[in-house]
Design an enzyme around this catalytic site. Structure first.
Site, PDB file in Angstrom:
ATOM      1  N   PHE A 163      -6.833 -11.889   7.046  1.00 54.52           N
ATOM      2  CA  PHE A 163      -6.730 -10.452   6.837  1.00 54.52           C
ATOM      3  C   PHE A 163      -5.753 -10.080   5.742  1.00 54.52           C
ATOM      4  O   PHE A 163      -5.871  -9.006   5.133  1.00 54.52           O
ATOM      5  CB  PHE A 163      -6.312  -9.755   8.144  1.00 54.52           C
ATOM      6  CG  PHE A 163      -4.861  -9.941   8.523  1.00 54.52           C
ATOM      7  CD1 PHE A 163      -3.861  -9.156   7.969  1.00 54.52           C
ATOM      8  CD2 PHE A 163      -4.493 -10.910   9.452  1.00 54.52           C
ATOM      9  CE1 PHE A 163      -2.528  -9.324   8.320  1.00 54.52           C
ATOM     10  CE2 PHE A 163      -3.166 -11.083   9.814  1.00 54.52           C
ATOM     11  CZ  PHE A 163      -2.179 -10.295   9.240  1.00 54.52           C
ATOM     12  N   GLU A 190     -12.228  -9.894  10.505  1.00 55.33           N
ATOM     13  CA  GLU A 190     -12.796  -8.708  11.132  1.00 55.33           C
ATOM     14  C   GLU A 190     -11.839  -7.513  11.071  1.00 55.33           C
ATOM     15  O   GLU A 190     -12.244  -6.383  11.359  1.00 55.33           O
ATOM     16  CB  GLU A 190     -13.185  -9.005  12.579  1.00 55.33           C
ATOM     17  CG  GLU A 190     -12.087  -9.525  13.463  1.00 55.33           C
ATOM     18  CD  GLU A 190     -11.940 -11.041  13.455  1.00 55.33           C
ATOM     19  OE1 GLU A 190     -11.564 -11.595  14.505  1.00 55.33           O
ATOM     20  OE2 GLU A 190     -12.181 -11.655  12.387  1.00 55.33           O
ATOM     21  N   CYS A 295       1.630 -15.568   3.318  1.00 49.83           N
ATOM     22  CA  CYS A 295       1.993 -16.939   3.689  1.00 49.83           C
ATOM     23  C   CYS A 295       3.041 -17.507   2.751  1.00 49.83           C
ATOM     24  O   CYS A 295       3.658 -18.528   3.055  1.00 49.83           O
ATOM     25  CB  CYS A 295       0.758 -17.840   3.718  1.00 49.83           C
ATOM     26  SG  CYS A 295       0.006 -18.111   2.097  1.00 49.83           S
ATOM     27  N   GLU A 395       6.568 -18.714  12.683  1.00 48.01           N
ATOM     28  CA  GLU A 395       6.120 -17.839  11.597  1.00 48.01           C
ATOM     29  C   GLU A 395       5.958 -16.429  12.154  1.00 48.01           C
ATOM     30  O   GLU A 395       5.132 -16.193  13.034  1.00 48.01           O
ATOM     31  CB  GLU A 395       4.799 -18.333  11.010  1.00 48.01           C
ATOM     32  CG  GLU A 395       4.321 -17.480   9.856  1.00 48.01           C
ATOM     33  CD  GLU A 395       3.001 -17.945   9.268  1.00 48.01           C
ATOM     34  OE1 GLU A 395       2.783 -17.748   8.062  1.00 48.01           O
ATOM     35  OE2 GLU A 395       2.171 -18.493  10.028  1.00 48.01           O
TER      36      GLU A 395
END
Length: 516
Positions: A163, A190, A295, A395
């Site tokens: 996403f 989605e 990331c 994370e």
């Protein structure tokens, strides 16, 4: 504003449903399953996205399979022309695409435009595909025998994107896979599916034949359908580490090539000689840009004492100047993608307090320039984070920046190397020798030297070490070309009809052939 604010209610029965892109057209779903897609700055669902059934998955893959032979055999020159045309369309209409990104992800318009620009770099790389897939030729390796290599496409390939970069990450894979002669089934997130459909339509405008790119919307059912289908040759994935490991293990178990890029916990090592103004700017940019949903975001500042106090003061000053709000209003940082994700990220601040860390800037108190129902969490700075805390080890994927204090360079490097992830890292210093030592010592795939987000340019390759990458192949660059093609080595002999003695074929000899 607290993180417990509920989003405004929406009657999803009246919302449009985003379908699939199959055979060059938008196709309504027949599965009967949908999921809401939110505008994060408003906190309301603006549409529903279809979640594919197994029948729709099979139809999508069959379309890509049927398109492959003709696309594979189309000349390189014509494929190249389509990539050039798409590059121009992308550049022409990027403002429209940025609006789509912001409306479903929440990142500010300028950040969305930056994402598009980085994806476009790979499109531009793909326009040079004829030179990237060139083989080699060796004449007369044995008497009258030549050897050459060629690269050919795999067939139908699957791409599963996250996403946080609904345009850039698909464009890490699609242009190279398509230009190399493959057909692609893309499963976007989605949470923000519309950008993928936009890309498919614009590639069609550029001349891409129907079926070469298919967009399959869905959830785990669609992912598993791609992972297990015997007609899908490879899988490219970007997402969290647990899912990346699942994708890698499931895909390889079913005989596929897999490149699965996982999570990260990126550190910034700050040496005492560093320019602290540059460090502070970089920490804010890399920690809070796109609300930390990158990331490659810096999530831990490792300060080699005695710089921590001065550096924290500079970061606090800059964080206080940021305007948090609706990305369409010219703000610096937008909301998080969903209410659930916002609440999960915010929960780490409470964990930090329980673990004895000092919350210097608390994003839970942010007053945004946006609708009160948006999924807001402001920049958060936490000092003296214990390395045993979940705030340090996990994370977080949000605008939470931790500070860990160390006494020496060696202690900082050991801290970085002891982590489970190995995606990206940075060092800030004015000592060239220390920087060179760092790039050799640190066990991480991508390194920045006075650069906080060291995402490689398109003609290099993106990927980390350890639990940040499953499989041997990184994304784009030469790794991407190699991943989406198979090499053949051809050993060739042609007899000379003018040779009446038969010396060109050597006669009967049962010994193992040698290159004499």
């Amino acid at each position: 504003m607290t993180t417990s604010t509920a989003p405004a209610t929406t009657n999803t029965a009246t919302l449009p449903v985003v379908g699939h892109w199959i055979d060059g057209a938008l196709v309504p779903s027949t599965s009967g399953r949908t999921q809401p897609v939110y505008d994060p700055a408003l906190g309301v669902a603006t549409k529903e996205v279809a979640l594919a059934s197994q029948e729709e998955i099979d139809t999508a893959i069959a379309s890509a399979k049927a398109a492959f032979p003709a696309w594979r055999d189309l000349s390189m020159a014509k494929k190249q022309q389509i990539m050039f045309a798409f590059r121009e369309i992308l550049n022409r209409d990027k403002a429209e695409l940025a609006e789509i990104i912001t409306s479903e992800h929440g990142k500010v318009i300028s950040d969305a435009l930056g994402e598009i620009a980085r994806g476009q770099e790979v499109v531009e790389l793909a326009t040079s595909m004829p030179s990237l897939v060139k083989g080699e030729f060796s004449e007369n390796v044995s008497t009258g025998v030549d050897v050459f290599s060629i690269r050919q496409p795999l067939g139908v390939v699957g791409v599963i994107s996250p996403f946080n970069f609904p345009v850039m990450v698909p464009l890490w894979f699609l242009p190279i896979a398509i230009a190399a002669g493959n057909t692609v089934v893309l499963k976007p997130s989605e949470k923000d599916p519309s950008a993928a459909l936009w890309i498919a339509a614009k590639l069609g405008e550029a001349g891409l034949p129907d079926g070469v790119l298919t967009v399959l919307n869905g959830d785990k059912t669609a992912v598993d359908g791609l992972l297990t289908s015997p007609d899908v040759e490879s899988i490219s994935f970007v997402g969290s580490t647990p899912i990346a490991q699942y994708v890698y293990e499931t895909g390889t178990k079913h005989g596929k090539r897999v490149q699965a890029l996982g999570g990260a916990k990126n550190h910034m090592l700050v040496l005492p000689d560093a320019d602290l103004d540059l460090v502070a700017d970089s920490a804010v940019n890399a920690g809070f840009g796109s609300a930390g949903e990158r990331c490659m975001a810096i999530s831990v500042v490792v300060a080699v004492e005695p710089v921590a106090d001065d550096l924290i003061a500079k970061i606090v000053e800059r964080a206080g100047m940021l305007r948090i709000g609706d990305g369409r209003r010219g703000c610096d940082m937008g909301p998080l993608v969903t209410e659930q994700h916002r609440d999960k990220v915010a929960s780490y601040i409470e964990v930090a307090e329980q673990d004895g860390a000092e919350v210097v800037v608390d994003g839970r108190t942010v007053q945004p320039d946006g609708d009160e129902n948006g999924f807001w969490l402001g920049p958060t700075l936490i000092d003296r984070v214990p390395t045993s805390s979940r705030v340090y080890t996990e994370e977080i994927f949000g605008p939470v920046l931790s500070v860990v204090r160390v006494a020496t360079y060696e202690e900082g490097v050991e801290l970085i190397n002891s982590g489970a992830f190995g995606n990206g890292t940075a060092i800030f210093t004015n000592d060239g020798g220390a920087a060179r030592r760092f790039q050799k010592d640190v066990q991480v795939g991508m390194i920045g030297i006075n650069v906080p987000i060291p995402v490689p340019v398109a003609y290099y390759s993106f990927g980390g070490w350890k639990k940040s990458l499953f499989g041997d192949s990184k994304a784009y660059g030469q790794d991407g070309v190699d991943f989406f093609t198979r090499q053949k080595a051809v050993t060739s002999r042609w007899t000379d009809p003018a040779d009446r003695s038969g010396s060109t074929h050597g006669g009967v000899d049962l010994g193992f052939p040698s290159n004499a």
